[in-house]
Design a protein around this motif. Sequence first.
Motif: not given
Length: 483
Positions: A60, A50, A55
């Motif tokens: 992730d 963050n 994206n």
Amino acid sequence: MKNRFITFLALASLFSSCVKMQTEDERKASPNLLFIFADQYRRASLGFLNEDPVNTPNLDSLASKGVFFSKAVANHPLCSPYRGMLLTGKYPLSNGVISNCNSARTEYGNYLKKEEICFSDVLVENGYSAGYVGKWHLDGPTPTAKGEPVVWDTWCPPDHRHGFSFWYAYGTHGRHNQPYYWATNSPEDEPVVVDQWSPEHEADILINYLRNSQQERDSDKPFAMFWSINPPHTPFDEVPEHYKKAYGNRNYREVLNRENVEFTSNRDVKGGDRGVEQKIHLAPDYFAMVEGVDDQIGRVIAELKRLDLYENTIIVFSADHGEMMGSHGLMHKNVWFKEAYEIPLIVHYPKALKAKTDDLLISVPDYMPTMLGLLGLGESIPQEVEGKDYSGVFTDEKIVRPDKQLYFGANPDNPGGGKRGFRNKEYTFAVSKGKDGEKYYYLYHDKEDPYQLTNIWGQNSELDQQMEQELEALLKDMNDPWL
């Protein structure tokens, strides 16, 4: 060295030397390795942190199920030196890749030597089928005299490929939208030219490699594939429009959310890349490339799953170095600030490793011995390797953890010049030598000042002296001509 691999993989024994080959049963039990590194991909551009507005669902996911090294750095934040350290397990002054390879530096021996025992050499000697896809940037083009045009790219002959039997690579270029490559058997004068975004095309090549329909690899052996992705390296605007759309209506001032961003060049930092005013407006394209890279990595992971290779494949994600993108009024890399110095490092293998974040002060030369240790090849680590095997971290063994990470920057014609420094758990310290030999000092209290906004050098003479003494001891231990 102690075998650090998980016992349920049933490896029969450790190997006594690089030349000892695995038995067929050992090969079948050994995991595959997919080692991915993207060029100029900064740590802050991992979506789950963050920090940058990106994206990255595939990376992730790897981090959430794997081991994320939160303090990994590129000890020399530059393309060729990272690659040299990764493959040899040695620092630039020892492996000779002191700066980026080009024809003006070849005469100084600034290239990966044929006689080096590399990460890939060890893997092949221990039963792996090895492949390399993407940017290589470790060969020395034919030397050119001062004043002549500098040549950056060059063909890598098969006997210089350090065991890679599958080859689809180039030296270095910035043609993301129309890249070219030399395939395994391509003659020097016949590169393959492609009209496709390079990460997407390389993902296609890897998918075919995994399918192995044309015997790209030895199906009786585990594979070790190294994938070097050029984006998000410059040119930032060479990225497909469908990735740009996510940032199409956003100004660069909106997406650059770090507290230390300056929109004009900082002349006070010696040894940093400037030209901010001409380049910083392309920040949205940089982040678009980050998302595009993640998308293509996701395609390869999906194919690993489809082919039932995913569970027995160690996936590593790293980067050559970061990108300043206006932080401290600088662009690009080769400087000690976090945006250039810090890099991602994720090791994913849920079959044997539990998910966690570790703040080990790991350096690039440690990657080779640590991964060999994880693969059960600790006794095959070459004696010349300067990095350490920290594979005990994966199984929560007690290890001697490093207390600092080297920062290095120099040119091969003057290896004793340039920049030196280190980072520990609390501070970043760097010294830059000017052409006249004058030294410029930079000290940041990272714990209290995470964006490194205030240079505290000169505020505490005792601390200053301690930093200088620690740096001197580190460089002396490495026989650095800086001293």
